[in-house]
Structure formats: structure tokens, C-alpha cells
Scaffold this motif. Sequence first.
Motif, short mmCIF file in Angstrom:
data_model
loop_
_atom_site.label_atom_id
_atom_site.label_comp_id
_atom_site.label_asym_id
_atom_site.label_seq_id
_atom_site.Cartn_x
_atom_site.Cartn_y
_atom_site.Cartn_z
N LEU A 355 -20.55 -35.72 34.82
CA LEU A 355 -20.69 -36.04 33.40
C LEU A 355 -21.51 -37.31 33.19
N LYS A 356 -21.29 -38.31 34.02
CA LYS A 356 -22.05 -39.56 33.90
C LYS A 356 -23.53 -39.31 34.11
N THR A 357 -23.88 -38.59 35.17
CA THR A 357 -25.28 -38.34 35.48
C THR A 357 -25.93 -37.48 34.40
N ALA A 358 -25.17 -36.56 33.84
CA ALA A 358 -25.75 -35.63 32.86
C ALA A 358 -25.97 -36.27 31.50
N GLN A 359 -25.02 -37.10 31.03
CA GLN A 359 -25.15 -37.59 29.65
C GLN A 359 -25.31 -39.11 29.53
N GLY A 360 -25.10 -39.87 30.60
CA GLY A 360 -25.49 -41.27 30.61
C GLY A 360 -24.43 -42.30 30.32
N SER A 361 -23.44 -41.99 29.49
CA SER A 361 -22.46 -42.99 29.09
C SER A 361 -21.27 -43.02 30.05
N SER A 362 -21.00 -44.19 30.62
CA SER A 362 -19.84 -44.33 31.50
C SER A 362 -18.54 -44.14 30.72
N THR A 363 -18.49 -44.66 29.49
CA THR A 363 -17.28 -44.55 28.69
C THR A 363 -16.96 -43.09 28.36
N VAL A 364 -17.98 -42.34 27.96
CA VAL A 364 -17.77 -40.92 27.67
C VAL A 364 -17.33 -40.17 28.93
N LEU A 366 -15.70 -41.44 31.50
CA LEU A 366 -14.32 -41.84 31.78
C LEU A 366 -13.33 -41.09 30.88
N VAL A 367 -13.62 -41.07 29.58
CA VAL A 367 -12.68 -40.47 28.64
C VAL A 367 -12.62 -38.95 28.80
N THR A 368 -13.79 -38.31 28.88
CA THR A 368 -13.82 -36.85 28.98
C THR A 368 -13.19 -36.37 30.28
N THR A 369 -13.51 -37.04 31.38
CA THR A 369 -12.94 -36.63 32.67
C THR A 369 -11.43 -36.82 32.69
N SER A 370 -10.95 -37.93 32.16
CA SER A 370 -9.50 -38.15 32.16
C SER A 370 -8.80 -37.11 31.30
N ALA A 371 -9.43 -36.70 30.20
CA ALA A 371 -8.85 -35.65 29.36
C ALA A 371 -8.79 -34.32 30.11
N LEU A 372 -9.82 -34.03 30.90
CA LEU A 372 -9.85 -32.78 31.68
C LEU A 372 -8.85 -32.80 32.82
N VAL A 373 -8.72 -33.95 33.45
CA VAL A 373 -7.93 -34.04 34.68
C VAL A 373 -6.43 -34.23 34.41
N ALA A 374 -6.08 -34.87 33.28
CA ALA A 374 -4.68 -35.20 33.02
C ALA A 374 -3.72 -34.02 33.22
N PRO A 375 -4.03 -32.84 32.69
CA PRO A 375 -3.07 -31.73 32.88
C PRO A 375 -3.03 -31.20 34.31
N LEU A 376 -3.99 -31.64 35.15
CA LEU A 376 -4.10 -31.10 36.51
C LEU A 376 -3.50 -32.00 37.57
N LEU A 377 -2.97 -33.16 37.18
CA LEU A 377 -2.54 -34.13 38.18
C LEU A 377 -1.52 -33.55 39.16
#
Length: 451
Positions: A355-364, A366-377
Amino acid sequence: MSQILILVALVAAIVFVTARLKISPVLALLGAALVGAFAYRIPVADVISTITTAFGGTLGNIGLVILFGTMIGVILERSGAAIAMADWLIKILGTRFPNLTMTVIGYIVSIPVFCDSGYVILNSLRKAITVRTGVSTLATAIALMTGLYATHTLVPPTPGPLAAASELGVENLGLLIALGLPVAALAALAAMLFANRFLHRPVELVPTAEEDEIDHTYEELRASYGVLPKAFPAFLPILVPLVLICAASVARIPSRPLGQGVPFDIITFVGTPVIALVIGLIAAAGLLRGNGRLGAFNTQIDEAIRVSAPILLITASGAAFGAVLAASPLMDVLGSSLSGLGIGLAVPFLVAAALKTAQGSSTVALVTTSALVAPLLDSLGLGSEMGATLAVLAIGAGAMVVSHANDSYFWVVSRLSRIPVATAYRTLTVATGIEGVTAFAAIFGLGLVLL
């Protein structure tokens, strides 16, 4: 398989509309949440409540922490405290090892200050050290950039790691800080060793255009702040919250090493992230001087609110997207397919890096990945407090990989340092890749020992 294809399509859509169409990540994440709810056939009566409950709950849990942390960063930036810290570190470290000096300065300053702002503030200092030591601009630019980047994505109270911690339910920020600081140091060290390759390698700098902003000397920059704060007060707004949060984490250990009863209550109260940051803000307000300090304080608080608002909304929108995924059949599909692979921490790292490499923002990222990963922990074997903490760090490591043309930080560094774009790709981008991979290697090693 259809469940996974929907997820891939949603993530691809988020990247496309944010990177190519320049649509706000807030709208992109909320749109993905709404479309995903219907695509996964969540009952219509539950769609809005799922989104709004997660959105509001996240703002309530993390909003004040991000807000107060941003306020501290803005005051440190505007009061000249960042320059005062840099001056003190130069006196301690000297200029014999310029890359080490720049790395350490960046590492410390970026704990509360955004890396973009930190580079703008410290660039004149970097140039002064470069001239004084006779080394290459390229080397000191890489060292400062990566020093700032390390703590920006890994150590609270920087908003990105705070947001990811909130998404993954990490309440023990003391543990996150205690692990994040050495991981960030190791990552910054690896990038500094890469920067050392260019210490005496000449680079043809981009000529300064007339329309570019005035190129101030370091002495002129220092003078523009008037009388700088002393070093100890300058460091206090950073040190106080970190010490209080970590002390509260130690106090909560079952053996109660710091006592029980009233002492325990006091330590855990002042070590609550919101209270610790309020105390840090009070220490930061003490840096403002002169008759107009109240007006300056109000102005800087207003600026901090403007800076933190997009981060808060992106974080809450990411939570809404994650809540939709958690309520969908996707979690059962991914859980059954991932649980037997044993790849654990690699999942949050790779998703964040993509996601970082594709869209550039570290904050986005961080937030998007954590939203995706949270239910998978749980499925990834990261359901414990330690597992979730390491997952936050893995996401932060991925959010470094890599900085290139779609990242505003890439342009801040390359333009202020006057590094040609082609050279920046071969050096700045590679350095962030080395930094992120090194951070993940350290996190993976911690996982082998602690999980």
C-alpha cells in the motif's frame, strides 16, 4: 475465492482513487466500506450502524491522543525547540561523524514532529554540517531523511503508530514504545551505513531557481526564532510523556514493582496516554516566551487542530472499513487459509509495504493495513498483546517501503537537498527500502523470541 477477489478489488480501488485521482483517503475508505458492505451482503439494516459505530468509537479512543501529540509537535517546531535539541546533540556528538549526527537528530526530533516538517526545520542545519565537514550533500540528506523516517512510522506519539495501535487494540503503549525505539534505531543505523557509501561521492546538485524559497543559512534560521529554549526544557515535552507511559506499563506488571494502592493509582493515571500527553503539552507551552505567548499558543493550537483533523478522519474511516471486513464472511475464508501458513508478521508487513509503495502515504498505509489486519490477528497467531504490538511495528516497517515519486516526503527531501530526481531514486528510495526491511527483520526476530 470470490470473497478474496472482492477484497483485492476494494484495496485496488482505494489505491487508484487516492494515487491517481487524488481523492481524499477519507472518502476512499468510507466509499470502500459502503461498497464492501453490500458486496459482502451484510444486512442492509446493519450497514450504517457498523460503519458509524466503528468511526465514532475510534475517534473516542484515539482522537485526543493524536490531537495532543500533534499539539506538542507543532509547538516544538514553532518555538525553536527542535533547533535547540539539534544544537545540544551537535555539542555532544560533534561533527566528526556527520551522518551519525544527522541520524540521531532526526531519530529524536521525529518522535513528536512529522518527518516532512522535521526535514524542513533541520535542512539548514544539515547543510551547515555538510559544509563544515566537507562531505557529500547526498550522504547527509539520506542520513537525516532516514533518521526522521524511523521513529515517524514506529514510535508513538507520532500519529501513524498511534492510529495503528488503536485499530489493533493495543492498549499498552509503553510496551510499543519500549520495542519501537530499538527497532527504529536499528533501522536508522542500517540506512546510515548505506548513507556512508556516499560520504565522499560528489553529486551534481540541481541549480536553485529564482522562484524557489530563500536559501537561509543555519545561523539565519536560528536567529529567526529569537532566543532558543535551553536543551533540557526543549527535550521535556518528548521525554515526560514517554517516561510516564512506560512507567504506567511497568506499574501494571502483575508483581506490582512500583507499589500498590495510592502510588499505583497515581502512576497509572498520569501514565494514561491522554494525561501523559497533556502534561507534555503543558511542558511544551512553557517553551513559549514574550508578551505575545498566549496569542502564539492559541495560533499554534489552531494549527495543530488543522494538522490533526485529516489524520483523525483517515483513522476513523479506516476503522469503519475494517469493521465492515470484520463483519463479512471474508474473515472466515482468510482465517482458514492463513492459519496454517505460519507467515504471521509477514502479512501486515507485506500489505503495508504494498500500500505504501502504491499510493505514497505512510499514514494511509498504516491505517488501511491495520484495518485489514485487525480481524485476522488470531488467525495469524498474533492475538496476544505481544502479537498485536509486534503487528503494529510490522505495519510501521512496511509503511517505510518505499518512498518514491508518489510520496510527498520524497519531494521534500530531494528538492530541499537539491538532489536530481534520478539520483534520488537510486539513493533515497533504496535507503527507505533498506530501512523498512531491516526494521522488519528485527521485528521478526523479536517475534521468534517473544511469541
